[in-house]
Write a protein that holds these residues in place. Sequence first.
Motif: not given
Length: 341
Positions: A306-321
Motif C-alpha cells: 500500500m502507498p504510505i503518505l510521508p506525514r499524517s493525513l491532516p498534515v498532508m492536507a495542509m501541505i496540499a493547500l
Amino acid sequence: MIGFLIATLIPIPLLILASAMGGAVAWAVLAYLTVFTALLDHVLPQNWRNHDATEEFRAGHGLSIALGVMHLFLMVIAVRYLGGPGGAEGWGVLPAVLAFGVYFGQVSHPNAHELIHRSGKEAVQLGKIVYTSLLFGHHASSHPKVHHVYVATPYDPNTALLGESFYRFFVRAWIGSFREGMRIETHDLRRAGRPLSSHPYIGYVLGALAMVGLAWLLAGAEGIGILVAIAGFAQVQILLSDYVQHYGLEREERSDGKLAPVRAQHSWNSPHRVTSAMMLNASRHSDHHMHPGRIYPSLQIDPDIMPILPRSLPVMAMIALVPGWWRRVMNPHLLEWQSDI
C-alpha cells in the motif's frame, strides 16, 4: 476501541466550551484539534496493528451511531451560540467556527462515510442526514455510486490527477460529483421503474433548505452565516481528504474497455496513531476501497503493498493547500512508489 472513543469523544465538551467562551478558550480547543494531535502523531509510535477482519465490532457500530446523533446536536449548538446571543462574541467567534469545522471535517465526515457504507437502512439514513446538515448531501450518493466505481481513473471526479492543484481539483470534484451522482441516481430510478419524485437529490436539497431555515430560527441571518461558514470549511476538508488519498494514482483501463480491479496500490494510507483514531481509520484507505463494507476497526494496513503518505493525513492536507510545496513533497514520493511496483 478505547483509542477511537478517546479521540472522537473528548473534543465534544471542548467544542461546547468553545462555543460558550470563544476567544482564547476557542483558540486552545482549535490548537488541541490541530497542533496537539499533529505533535502526538509525531511523538507516538505509528500504528501498524491489524485486527481480525472478520470481527463484528458491535461497539464500533454503536460509536458511529452515537457520533452521528452528536454531530446534529453540535451543529445546533454551533449555530445557536456562535450566531446568537449568550455565546462567543465578535472575533472570538472565529476560532470556534474553525474548531467546529475541523471536528466536522475530521470526525463527522469519516463517521458519516462509515455510516453510508453500513448495511442497515437506519445507519445509512443517519449518514445522509449528517452530510445534508453540512450542505453536502449529494456526497452520500456520489461517493458509493461514482467514486467507488471509478476511483483512480479519469472518470472519477474525486480522483486528483498528477500535477493538479487542490484548488482546480476542488471545483472539478464538487461540480463533477454533484452532477455524476445525480445522473446515476436518476438512471437507477428509471431502471427500477420508480418515480423521480423519490429522487434522493430532492431530499438533499430540501434538507439543506431545512438546515438554513433552522439556522434562521436559531440565530437569524448570523446563524445562516455560521452554518455556511462551518459547512463550507468542512466541505473543503472532505475534498482535501479525497485529493490526498488518491493523488496521482491510476488504475488501468483494459483493451476491452473494462477497468482493472481496485487494488491496494490505488489509495494513499497513513499509520499515524492519533489522527487515524480521530478519523475512524479513514487513513487505511486502500483496504476500505477493496472491502467497502468492512467496519473501521477491522481495516487493514500493509506498507509492502500500500502507498504510505510521508506525514499524517491532516498534515498532508495542509501541505496540499500550497501547490508548489505539495508537488515537491508528493511527486517524488509518487514516482518512487510507482517504480517499486
